[in-house]
Design a protein around this motif. Structure first.
Motif: not given
Length: 90
Positions: A25-30, A38-49, A57-59, A70-78
């Motif tokens: 899991l990779t998280i870039h925080l701002f 934040a921009v979050v993505w993962s190398d595999r499918a997984r739920p996000l708590s 928000f989706d891409v 989803s693998p290698n697809e970012p999710v944005y957090l606010q």
């Protein structure tokens, strides 16, 4: 183009705060105002708590009620009321 618009809207005026990586899991925080993004993505499918007060928000910038990465697809957090260190997700 819509994906770039969503990213630009979310991060406009935000300042980089931290990058966290663990378990694929990779998280870039701002920081933005009194809150965070934040921009979050993962190398595999997984739920996000999400922490309380955070929205995902989706891409394309659409709200996600039950976020799943989803693998290698970012999710944005606010999180308007949380500092970046409290937006670390699981």
């Amino acid at each position: 183009m819509m994906a770039y618009s969503a990213l630009e809207t979310l991060l406009d005026g935000a300042k980089p705060a931290k990058v966290a990586q663990r378990d694929g899991l990779t998280i870039h925080l701002f920081a933005k105002g009194k809150g965070s993004r934040a921009v979050v993505w993962s190398d595999r499918a997984r739920p996000l708590s999400l922490p309380r007060g955070a929205t995902a928000f989706d891409v394309m910038g659409n709200p996600m009620k039950m976020p799943v990465l989803s693998p290698n697809e970012p999710v944005y957090l606010q999180a308007p009321g949380l500092p970046p260190d409290e937006l670390i997700v699981k």
